[in-house]
Design a protein around this motif. Structure first.
Motif, PDB file in Angstrom:
ATOM      1  N   VAL A 280      -6.936  -7.646   3.596  1.00 38.88           N
ATOM      2  CA  VAL A 280      -5.836  -8.547   3.243  1.00 38.88           C
ATOM      3  C   VAL A 280      -4.646  -7.783   2.672  1.00 38.88           C
ATOM      4  O   VAL A 280      -3.498  -8.217   2.789  1.00 38.88           O
ATOM      5  CB  VAL A 280      -6.340  -9.606   2.229  1.00 38.88           C
ATOM      6  CG1 VAL A 280      -5.228 -10.582   1.869  1.00 38.88           C
ATOM      7  CG2 VAL A 280      -7.546 -10.344   2.792  1.00 38.88           C
ATOM      8  N   ILE A 281      -4.889  -6.642   2.089  1.00 39.84           N
ATOM      9  CA  ILE A 281      -3.821  -5.881   1.449  1.00 39.84           C
ATOM     10  C   ILE A 281      -2.736  -5.471   2.440  1.00 39.84           C
ATOM     11  O   ILE A 281      -1.580  -5.276   2.063  1.00 39.84           O
ATOM     12  CB  ILE A 281      -4.406  -4.640   0.741  1.00 39.84           C
ATOM     13  CG1 ILE A 281      -3.358  -3.968  -0.129  1.00 39.84           C
ATOM     14  CG2 ILE A 281      -4.964  -3.663   1.761  1.00 39.84           C
ATOM     15  CD1 ILE A 281      -3.889  -2.820  -0.953  1.00 39.84           C
TER      16      ILE A 281
ATOM     17  N   ARG B 256       0.050  -8.614   3.570  1.00 41.36           N
ATOM     18  CA  ARG B 256       1.204  -8.988   2.747  1.00 41.36           C
ATOM     19  C   ARG B 256       2.472  -8.254   3.164  1.00 41.36           C
ATOM     20  O   ARG B 256       3.503  -8.897   3.420  1.00 41.36           O
ATOM     21  CB  ARG B 256       0.885  -8.747   1.273  1.00 41.36           C
ATOM     22  CG  ARG B 256       2.012  -9.158   0.331  1.00 41.36           C
ATOM     23  CD  ARG B 256       1.578  -9.029  -1.116  1.00 41.36           C
ATOM     24  NE  ARG B 256       0.463  -9.930  -1.413  1.00 41.36           N
ATOM     25  CZ  ARG B 256      -0.151  -9.962  -2.585  1.00 41.36           C
ATOM     26  NH1 ARG B 256       0.227  -9.143  -3.563  1.00 41.36           N
ATOM     27  NH2 ARG B 256      -1.143 -10.804  -2.804  1.00 41.36           N
ATOM     28  N   PRO B 257       2.484  -6.916   3.263  1.00 40.14           N
ATOM     29  CA  PRO B 257       3.717  -6.254   3.717  1.00 40.14           C
ATOM     30  C   PRO B 257       4.080  -6.591   5.158  1.00 40.14           C
ATOM     31  O   PRO B 257       5.263  -6.595   5.514  1.00 40.14           O
ATOM     32  CB  PRO B 257       3.402  -4.767   3.560  1.00 40.14           C
ATOM     33  CG  PRO B 257       1.929  -4.679   3.516  1.00 40.14           C
ATOM     34  CD  PRO B 257       1.456  -5.938   2.890  1.00 40.14           C
TER      35      PRO B 257
ATOM     36  N   ARG C 248       5.690 -10.011   4.945  1.00 34.64           N
ATOM     37  CA  ARG C 248       6.933  -9.835   4.194  1.00 34.64           C
ATOM     38  C   ARG C 248       8.015  -9.234   5.092  1.00 34.64           C
ATOM     39  O   ARG C 248       9.182  -9.640   5.045  1.00 34.64           O
ATOM     40  CB  ARG C 248       6.707  -8.950   2.979  1.00 34.64           C
ATOM     41  CG  ARG C 248       7.982  -8.767   2.141  1.00 34.64           C
ATOM     42  CD  ARG C 248       7.808  -7.716   1.066  1.00 34.64           C
ATOM     43  NE  ARG C 248       6.850  -8.155   0.045  1.00 34.64           N
ATOM     44  CZ  ARG C 248       5.782  -7.476  -0.311  1.00 34.64           C
ATOM     45  NH1 ARG C 248       5.520  -6.300   0.288  1.00 34.64           N
ATOM     46  NH2 ARG C 248       4.971  -7.925  -1.238  1.00 34.64           N
TER      47      ARG C 248
ATOM     48  N   SER D  62       7.839  -4.073  -5.400  1.00 32.57           N
ATOM     49  CA  SER D  62       7.670  -5.460  -4.953  1.00 32.57           C
ATOM     50  C   SER D  62       8.328  -5.740  -3.615  1.00 32.57           C
ATOM     51  O   SER D  62       8.284  -6.881  -3.143  1.00 32.57           O
ATOM     52  CB  SER D  62       8.237  -6.414  -6.004  1.00 32.57           C
ATOM     53  OG  SER D  62       9.631  -6.205  -6.171  1.00 32.57           O
TER      54      SER D  62
END
Length: 332
Positions: free
Chosen positions: A105-106, A109-110, A113, A279
């Motif tokens: 899952v890590i 996110r990017p 995004r 972030s």
């Protein structure tokens, strides 16, 4: 027919060039009659098909070798268990590199995004650049348009990294923006613009604005002024003329500009590194991490690169298909 007219007809026929396939001189016939140089030039330039092959050979080779070749190699590496090859080990086919993306899952996110960031910034670039292209193409004399375009292109003569550093100087704590705000008495302490979503968004919009400007300007410049004048004579106001005439006729430029900006935004690397923060990590930074570490991580980076490439192409193709449908609907 008289004897004299028959002899004239026979003479005219003998002077005509052979048109049948069997009567056309071969390369070896030209070689024996005209010499090697004339034979080669006549053979190459005597056929439209051979002219096309000659002119297109190098561009096609360049596309296959310099563009499609690395992509195909990257796809091949993404299915290997190790790369570069090491002594005593033969790479084997595996799907683990692709499976890593969907199970960890890590990495999602990017990835998402980046897609959301690219879509939002593409729309923002369109909104900011469209008025510039409209003013330049519709309200500036044709003699001055090239001069203004040249002035707009001057910043893009330098590389991406140089322009990114210019943005860092502009938005830094002691940059021009904070100094002006302090001089106006609007702030007492510098605003932390850098290493935020704002600085990254500002940088990407600035770096990709040219790729939006040129297609928009090209599409708007082709719209005859008489179309707007005819709409005005029929009682249409400025907003109605823009919505019913200018905007539909500029959809081709919007489609091309948005596609270019979106594809470029998904692949930017130096700008997110220099302007972004923890972030704002984009997928290009994640991909680069696999190539910067030791070990057999290159295949994973290749798999992630392929996933981003395919996703960007599918989204761009879908967008262009929708825009094409809108253009066809507007013509009906």
């Amino acid at each position: 027919m008289s004897t004299s007219s028959r002899s004239e007809t026979a003479a005219d026929t003998s002077r005509r060039p052979a048109s049948g396939r069997g009567d056309s001189p071969t390369f070896w016939g030209r070689l024996s009659n005209a010499g090697p140089y004339r034979a080669v030039t006549d053979y190459v330039f005597g056929s439209t098909r051979r002219q096309f092959v000659l002119l297109a050979a190098f561009p096609i080779f360049w596309i296959l070798f310099a563009h499609l070749g690395p992509i195909l190699q990257m796809i091949r590496v993404s299915f290997l268990d190790s790369y570069p090859p090491s002594v005593g080990h033969t790479p084997h086919f595996t799907l683990d590199n692709w499976r890593t993306f969907f199970t960890e899952v890590i990495f999602l996110r990017p990835f998402f995004r980046t897609l959301v960031f690219s879509v939002v910034l593409t729309f923002a670039t369109l909104v900011l650049v469209y008025p510039v292209a409209y003013f330049l193409s519709r309200h500036v004399k044709r003699d001055n348009q090239m001069l203004l375009l040249l002035l707009l292109l001057i910043p893009f003569w330098v590389g991406e990294i140089v322009r990114t550093y210019a943005i860092m100087i502009l938005l830094g704590n002691t940059g021009a923006v904070n100094l002006i705000l302090k001089a106006l008495g609007l702030i007492e302490q510098p605003i932390a613009f850098m290493y935020t979503n704002f600085s990254l968004s500002f940088g990407i919009v600035y770096l990709t604005s040219l790729y939006m400007l040129m297609p928009l300007y090209s599409a708007l410049e082709k719209i005859p002024q008489s179309f707007s004048e005819a709409a005005a004579d029929l009682g249409a106001g400025p907003w109605t003329r823009f919505r019913r005439v200018i905007l539909p006729l500029s959809l081709e430029g919007i489609s091309s500009g948005c596609t270019l900006v979106f594809l470029i935004s998904t692949g930017l690397y130096a700008t997110p590194i220099l302007l972004g923060g923890p972030s704002t990590t984009l997928f290009s930074e994640t991909i680069a991490g696999f190539f910067h570490v030791a070990g057999d991580e290159w295949p994973t980076g290749a798999a992630f690169s392929t996933i981003m490439l395919l996703t960007a192409l599918v989204l761009s193709g879908t967008f262009m298909k929708l825009m094409g449908a809108l253009q066809k609907g507007g013509r009906k």
